[in-house]
Motif scaffolding. Structure first.
Motif, PDB file in Angstrom:
ATOM      1  N   ASN A 148       0.819  -1.215   0.000  1.00 24.59           N
ATOM      2  CA  ASN A 148       0.000   0.000   0.000  1.00 24.59           C
ATOM      3  C   ASN A 148       0.853   1.266   0.000  1.00 24.59           C
ATOM      4  O   ASN A 148       0.373   2.343  -0.373  1.00 24.59           O
ATOM      5  N   ILE A 149       2.101   1.146   0.425  1.00 16.50           N
ATOM      6  CA  ILE A 149       2.974   2.322   0.440  1.00 16.50           C
ATOM      7  C   ILE A 149       3.168   2.843  -0.975  1.00 16.50           C
ATOM      8  O   ILE A 149       3.088   4.050  -1.228  1.00 16.50           O
ATOM      9  N   VAL A 150       3.411   1.937  -1.911  1.00 14.51           N
ATOM     10  CA  VAL A 150       3.521   2.336  -3.316  1.00 14.51           C
ATOM     11  C   VAL A 150       2.157   2.693  -3.890  1.00 14.51           C
ATOM     12  O   VAL A 150       1.979   3.725  -4.535  1.00 14.51           O
ATOM     13  N   ALA A 151       1.172   1.853  -3.620  1.00 11.39           N
ATOM     14  CA  ALA A 151      -0.157   2.052  -4.219  1.00 11.39           C
ATOM     15  C   ALA A 151      -0.758   3.409  -3.849  1.00 11.39           C
ATOM     16  O   ALA A 151      -1.359   4.083  -4.691  1.00 11.39           O
ATOM     17  N   PHE A 152      -0.601   3.828  -2.606  1.00  6.20           N
ATOM     18  CA  PHE A 152      -1.252   5.050  -2.143  1.00  6.20           C
ATOM     19  C   PHE A 152      -0.362   6.285  -2.191  1.00  6.20           C
ATOM     20  O   PHE A 152      -0.870   7.403  -2.271  1.00  6.20           O
ATOM     21  N   ALA A 178       6.405  14.340  -1.750  1.00  4.62           N
ATOM     22  CA  ALA A 178       5.698  14.297  -0.476  1.00  4.62           C
ATOM     23  C   ALA A 178       4.500  13.372  -0.571  1.00  4.62           C
ATOM     24  O   ALA A 178       3.990  13.093  -1.661  1.00  4.62           O
ATOM     25  N   PHE A 179       4.048  12.898   0.586  1.00  5.93           N
ATOM     26  CA  PHE A 179       2.771  12.192   0.662  1.00  5.93           C
ATOM     27  C   PHE A 179       1.995  12.741   1.844  1.00  5.93           C
ATOM     28  O   PHE A 179       2.564  13.321   2.776  1.00  5.93           O
ATOM     29  N   TYR A 180       0.673  12.573   1.799  1.00  3.60           N
ATOM     30  CA  TYR A 180      -0.221  13.300   2.690  1.00  3.60           C
ATOM     31  C   TYR A 180      -1.232  12.353   3.330  1.00  3.60           C
ATOM     32  O   TYR A 180      -1.753  11.443   2.694  1.00  3.60           O
ATOM     33  N   ALA A 181      -1.545  12.603   4.597  1.00  4.38           N
ATOM     34  CA  ALA A 181      -2.592  11.839   5.278  1.00  4.38           C
ATOM     35  C   ALA A 181      -2.883  12.495   6.619  1.00  4.38           C
ATOM     36  O   ALA A 181      -2.045  13.217   7.175  1.00  4.38           O
ATOM     37  N   ALA A 182      -4.077  12.236   7.141  1.00  6.42           N
ATOM     38  CA  ALA A 182      -4.456  12.733   8.465  1.00  6.42           C
ATOM     39  C   ALA A 182      -4.123  11.657   9.499  1.00  6.42           C
ATOM     40  O   ALA A 182      -4.992  11.049  10.094  1.00  6.42           O
ATOM     41  N   MET A 183      -2.819  11.441   9.689  1.00  5.54           N
ATOM     42  CA  MET A 183      -2.364  10.323  10.527  1.00  5.54           C
ATOM     43  C   MET A 183      -1.564  10.740  11.748  1.00  5.54           C
ATOM     44  O   MET A 183      -1.277   9.906  12.613  1.00  5.54           O
ATOM     45  N   GLY A 184      -1.169  11.999  11.841  1.00  6.70           N
ATOM     46  CA  GLY A 184      -0.369  12.417  12.978  1.00  6.70           C
ATOM     47  C   GLY A 184       0.885  11.572  13.101  1.00  6.70           C
ATOM     48  O   GLY A 184       1.562  11.292  12.119  1.00  6.70           O
TER      49      GLY A 184
END
Length: 207
Positions: free
Chosen positions: A57-61, A71-77
């Motif tokens: 999923n690291i590559v997929a997303f 950069a990559f983005y998410a609401a994960m803290g």
């Protein structure tokens, strides 16, 4: 599928469920739990696997935005996830297909280490040979971005709920169960990133 197994005389079923199916009442884990409960009513012999987040999923997303923006983005803290490789899940499933000592068991499968997205960005930077950043964004911004990509609302909500589960510590467990099941060391994050380093480089999209 379970009904077909029962009608066809299948002796043992290995169900690939999901981490959180035992304690998360929302999102994908809760849907997997419904299948688990259905399986238990069939009286089939079974083994249930509940894997944590997939390395794939690291590559997929994230790879597309890393290639384009670094950069990559998410609401994960600072939530941590113990990623594991789908190849290791497959090996565990094959072992469990024999039934025997695995019959009636539920295995929660974790990777060898739990890391935050901040640490993940550092690891990707190292193998990609470029600076990669993780940007923690508000849930509202992530929801808007996913909807803008054409994802249906139900899926967006489910993904955000899953991230909430991770932020509560649900994905941070580590133990030696996977290693004992597959009888070797699990594939590590660093091994996976090294094998897929090209996916995170700016020229990967046009090569």
């Amino acid at each position: 599928m379970l009904n077909a197994c029962k009608e066809s005389g299948v002796k043992h079923v290995v169900l690939n469920s999901a981490m959180g199916a035992g304690d998360c009442g929302k999102s994908f884990p809760s849907w997997h739990r419904k299948v688990e409960d259905k399986l238990k009513t069939t009286r089939l012999s079974f083994t249930i696997l509940r894997p944590n987040g997939f390395l794939q999923n690291i590559v997929a997303f994230n790879a597309a935005s890393i290639r384009a923006q670094g950069a990559f983005y998410a609401a994960m803290g600072d939530a941590k996830v113990s990623y594991l490789d789908i190849a290791d899940i497959a090996v565990a499933a094959v072992k469990a297909l024999s039934g025997g000592a695995h019959a009636g068991k539920t295995y929660e499968l974790n990777g060898p280490e739990a890391i935050s997205n901040q640490e993940l960005a550092k690891r990707i930077s190292k193998v990609a040979g470029r600076t990669v950043n993780f940007v923690d964004i508000p849930e509202s911004a992530q929801r808007e971005a996913m909807l803008g990509l054409g994802m249906p609302d139900w899926q967006v909500t489910a993904l955000l709920e899953l991230q909430q589960y991770y932020k509560q510590g649900g994905g941070a467990k580590t133990d030696g169960l996977l290693k004992s099941l597959i009888e070797r060391d699990p594939i590590t994050l660093d091994q996976y990133l090294a094998a897929n380093a090209r996916e995170f480089r700016a020229d990967a999209a046009t090569a």
